[in-house]
Scaffold this motif. Structure first.
Motif, PDB file in Angstrom:
ATOM      1  N   ARG A  34      36.868  35.367  37.711  1.00  0.00           N
ATOM      2  CA  ARG A  34      37.344  35.240  36.243  1.00  0.00           C
ATOM      3  C   ARG A  34      37.537  34.074  35.833  1.00  0.00           C
ATOM      4  O   ARG A  34      38.828  33.944  35.203  1.00  0.00           O
ATOM      5  CB  ARG A  34      38.642  36.316  36.157  1.00  0.00           C
ATOM      6  CG  ARG A  34      38.175  37.681  36.558  1.00  0.00           C
ATOM      7  CD  ARG A  34      39.152  38.540  36.018  1.00  0.00           C
ATOM      8  NE  ARG A  34      38.987  39.936  36.534  1.00  0.00           N
ATOM      9  CZ  ARG A  34      39.903  41.156  36.287  1.00  0.00           C
ATOM     10  NH1 ARG A  34      40.939  40.584  35.612  1.00  0.00           N
ATOM     11  NH2 ARG A  34      39.576  42.140  36.657  1.00  0.00           N
ATOM     12  N   TYR A  72      42.887  55.318  41.561  1.00  0.00           N
ATOM     13  CA  TYR A  72      42.048  55.245  40.266  1.00  0.00           C
ATOM     14  C   TYR A  72      42.219  56.420  39.552  1.00  0.00           C
ATOM     15  O   TYR A  72      41.720  57.551  40.140  1.00  0.00           O
ATOM     16  CB  TYR A  72      40.821  54.768  40.331  1.00  0.00           C
ATOM     17  CG  TYR A  72      40.667  53.317  41.123  1.00  0.00           C
ATOM     18  CD1 TYR A  72      40.712  52.131  40.514  1.00  0.00           C
ATOM     19  CD2 TYR A  72      40.364  53.571  42.410  1.00  0.00           C
ATOM     20  CE1 TYR A  72      40.620  50.952  40.930  1.00  0.00           C
ATOM     21  CE2 TYR A  72      40.385  52.160  43.189  1.00  0.00           C
ATOM     22  CZ  TYR A  72      40.487  50.849  42.397  1.00  0.00           C
ATOM     23  OH  TYR A  72      40.309  49.800  43.080  1.00  0.00           O
ATOM     24  N   ARG A  75      44.795  44.342  43.953  1.00  0.00           N
ATOM     25  CA  ARG A  75      45.066  45.093  42.608  1.00  0.00           C
ATOM     26  C   ARG A  75      46.361  45.620  42.477  1.00  0.00           C
ATOM     27  O   ARG A  75      46.976  45.395  41.303  1.00  0.00           O
ATOM     28  CB  ARG A  75      43.900  45.566  42.190  1.00  0.00           C
ATOM     29  CG  ARG A  75      42.687  45.077  41.995  1.00  0.00           C
ATOM     30  CD  ARG A  75      41.394  45.969  41.733  1.00  0.00           C
ATOM     31  NE  ARG A  75      41.398  46.643  40.566  1.00  0.00           N
ATOM     32  CZ  ARG A  75      40.824  45.861  39.384  1.00  0.00           C
ATOM     33  NH1 ARG A  75      40.319  44.630  39.423  1.00  0.00           N
ATOM     34  NH2 ARG A  75      41.015  46.443  38.254  1.00  0.00           N
ATOM     35  N   THR A  76      46.759  46.275  43.485  1.00  0.00           N
ATOM     36  CA  THR A  76      47.974  46.735  43.214  1.00  0.00           C
ATOM     37  C   THR A  76      49.373  45.833  43.643  1.00  0.00           C
ATOM     38  O   THR A  76      50.259  45.869  42.486  1.00  0.00           O
ATOM     39  CB  THR A  76      48.260  48.221  44.301  1.00  0.00           C
ATOM     40  OG1 THR A  76      47.090  48.746  44.225  1.00  0.00           O
ATOM     41  CG2 THR A  76      49.269  48.676  44.296  1.00  0.00           C
ATOM     42  N   CYS A  79      49.019  42.602  42.919  1.00  0.00           N
ATOM     43  CA  CYS A  79      49.094  41.722  41.645  1.00  0.00           C
ATOM     44  C   CYS A  79      49.643  42.577  40.457  1.00  0.00           C
ATOM     45  O   CYS A  79      49.765  41.891  39.258  1.00  0.00           O
ATOM     46  CB  CYS A  79      48.100  40.899  41.538  1.00  0.00           C
ATOM     47  SG  CYS A  79      46.504  41.363  41.071  1.00  0.00           S
ATOM     48  N   LEU A  82      40.856  36.598  42.484  1.00  0.00           N
ATOM     49  CA  LEU A  82      40.018  37.899  42.524  1.00  0.00           C
ATOM     50  C   LEU A  82      38.650  37.825  42.960  1.00  0.00           C
ATOM     51  O   LEU A  82      38.076  36.549  42.965  1.00  0.00           O
ATOM     52  CB  LEU A  82      40.272  38.739  41.447  1.00  0.00           C
ATOM     53  CG  LEU A  82      41.549  38.992  40.647  1.00  0.00           C
ATOM     54  CD1 LEU A  82      41.612  39.589  39.330  1.00  0.00           C
ATOM     55  CD2 LEU A  82      42.171  40.310  41.865  1.00  0.00           C
ATOM     56  N   ASP A  84      41.246  37.499  47.469  1.00  0.00           N
ATOM     57  CA  ASP A  84      40.468  38.667  47.917  1.00  0.00           C
ATOM     58  C   ASP A  84      38.894  38.351  47.994  1.00  0.00           C
ATOM     59  O   ASP A  84      38.376  37.389  47.492  1.00  0.00           O
ATOM     60  CB  ASP A  84      40.390  39.657  46.489  1.00  0.00           C
ATOM     61  CG  ASP A  84      39.576  40.938  46.809  1.00  0.00           C
ATOM     62  OD1 ASP A  84      39.342  41.061  48.062  1.00  0.00           O
ATOM     63  OD2 ASP A  84      39.355  41.747  46.029  1.00  0.00           O
ATOM     64  N   THR A 121      40.469  45.567  48.230  1.00  0.00           N
ATOM     65  CA  THR A 121      40.406  45.093  46.759  1.00  0.00           C
ATOM     66  C   THR A 121      41.397  46.009  46.108  1.00  0.00           C
ATOM     67  O   THR A 121      42.438  45.542  45.176  1.00  0.00           O
ATOM     68  CB  THR A 121      39.170  45.358  46.283  1.00  0.00           C
ATOM     69  OG1 THR A 121      38.373  44.467  46.803  1.00  0.00           O
ATOM     70  CG2 THR A 121      39.325  44.710  44.806  1.00  0.00           C
ATOM     71  N   THR A 122      41.550  47.219  46.421  1.00  0.00           N
ATOM     72  CA  THR A 122      42.533  48.209  45.672  1.00  0.00           C
ATOM     73  C   THR A 122      43.915  47.765  46.077  1.00  0.00           C
ATOM     74  O   THR A 122      44.975  47.696  45.360  1.00  0.00           O
ATOM     75  CB  THR A 122      42.676  49.539  45.970  1.00  0.00           C
ATOM     76  OG1 THR A 122      41.211  49.976  45.921  1.00  0.00           O
ATOM     77  CG2 THR A 122      43.255  50.558  45.360  1.00  0.00           C
ATOM     78  N   THR A 171      51.389  42.039  35.669  1.00  0.00           N
ATOM     79  CA  THR A 171      50.767  41.100  36.473  1.00  0.00           C
ATOM     80  C   THR A 171      51.268  39.704  35.808  1.00  0.00           C
ATOM     81  O   THR A 171      51.661  38.834  36.779  1.00  0.00           O
ATOM     82  CB  THR A 171      49.207  40.852  36.139  1.00  0.00           C
ATOM     83  OG1 THR A 171      48.853  42.159  36.674  1.00  0.00           O
ATOM     84  CG2 THR A 171      48.515  39.754  37.100  1.00  0.00           C
ATOM     85  N   LEU A 226      47.392  44.908  38.879  1.00  0.00           N
ATOM     86  CA  LEU A 226      46.401  45.514  37.882  1.00  0.00           C
ATOM     87  C   LEU A 226      46.430  46.949  38.062  1.00  0.00           C
ATOM     88  O   LEU A 226      45.975  47.806  37.100  1.00  0.00           O
ATOM     89  CB  LEU A 226      45.359  44.757  38.471  1.00  0.00           C
ATOM     90  CG  LEU A 226      44.947  43.171  38.025  1.00  0.00           C
ATOM     91  CD1 LEU A 226      44.032  42.633  38.709  1.00  0.00           C
ATOM     92  CD2 LEU A 226      45.010  43.192  36.342  1.00  0.00           C
ATOM     93  N   ILE A 227      46.939  47.603  39.200  1.00  0.00           N
ATOM     94  CA  ILE A 227      46.923  49.004  39.276  1.00  0.00           C
ATOM     95  C   ILE A 227      48.347  49.380  39.515  1.00  0.00           C
ATOM     96  O   ILE A 227      49.086  48.544  40.439  1.00  0.00           O
ATOM     97  CB  ILE A 227      46.477  49.487  40.213  1.00  0.00           C
ATOM     98  CG1 ILE A 227      44.943  49.147  40.212  1.00  0.00           C
ATOM     99  CG2 ILE A 227      46.339  51.062  40.424  1.00  0.00           C
ATOM    100  CD1 ILE A 227      43.832  49.314  41.344  1.00  0.00           C
TER     101      ILE A 227
END
Ligand code: ATP
Length: 237
Positions: free
Chosen positions: A86, A11, A45-46, A48, A82, A159, A41-42, A70, A50-51
């Motif tokens: 969502r 981040y 997110r990576t 998929c 996730l 996740d 989680t990081t 994504t 998102l990061i």
């Protein structure tokens, strides 16, 4: 199917993940386990999108996905559930799922129809006209999984499926998910509670402080779980 090569990510200027090499083969269930804050989680997110990683590559079926957003990863067969799910709370169950059908992968093989989903999770047919926000946590998790599946992935990433849910419900959900192998859908399960995934995962990776510190090969889960020192060192159990 999916391979990451020496991923680093985080981040802003804070690096959380270092040298992450993982692999998911066709039809496999692979678990990533680790204590709170290990970076699981990081990593989701990576993978998929998102990061964006600061180093390394993410390759799926021979295509380098590292720099693509994504929504385009969905077209390459990756769907993700996730931790916070969502969903569209005010929309009905069926409306949420129609959105997934409309925005899913086109051109890929259709592995599951809405009818198939209602067989996997009968509660979805029962509640299809009700608003998602009125469902229990377990039911919402099923809708989130259904939505991800109706995007027609061949790799589903989850996740922390156990967050906020009773272990019995989580076990039921995981059993359904493990059965998806037969339809050609691989699973990457990220979970803090190793005992929940040990029964269904083929292989596993243990994360600690942003790195993969141990691999669990086929048939090695029992050995890992009975090694108290290892479990305590990496999972704090
Ligand atoms: P948990 O089970 O608690 O979700 P985790 O293994 O999924 O843990 P991450 O959520 O990936 O771990 O967190 C890894 C590290 O990254 C932690 O030190 C956390 O404080 C930090 N972190 C997570 N999200 C952010 C963010 N948005 N900004 C800055 N640091 C973050």
């Amino acid at each position: 199917m999916l391979e990451t090569h020496r991923i680093a990510s985080g981040y802003g200027r804070m690096t959380i993940l270092r040298d992450i090499d993982i692999r998911v083969d066709d039809g496999e269930v692979v678990a990533i386990v680790g204590a709170n804050g290990a970076g699981k989680t990081t990593l989701v997110r990576t993978i998929c999108g998102l990061i964006t990683p600061t180093a390394g590559t993410i390759v799926k079926d021979g295509t380098d996905l590292t720099a693509i957003p994504t929504h385009r990863r969905v077209k390459h067969g990756i769907s993700v559930v996730l931790e916070n799910r969502r969903l569209w709370g005010e929309l009905t169950v069926r409306e949420n799922l129609r959105l997934a059908e409309a925005h899913g992968r086109s051109g890929g093989k259709q592995r599951l129809t809405y009818q198939d989903i209602t067989k996997l999770f009968p509660i979805i047919a029962e509640r299809q006209s009700g608003a998602v926000e009125l469902l229990s946590g377990g039911e919402q998790q099923m809708v989130a999984i259904a939505r991800a599946l109706l995007m027609q992935p061949d790799l589903l990433i989850m996740d922390e499926p156990s967050t906020g849910l009773a272990p019995k419900i989580v076990k039921e959900i995981l059993k359904v998910l493990a059965g998806l192998r037969a339809r050609g859908i691989s699973l990457l399960l990220v979970e803090q509670d190793v005992s929940l995934v040990a029964g269904i995962a083929d292989r596993g990776y243990v994360m600690s402080v942003g790195r993969i510190v141990h691999q669990i090969d086929r048939g090695q889960w029992q050995g890992f779980l009975s090694d108290e020192k290892l479990v305590k060192a990496y999972l704090g159990g």
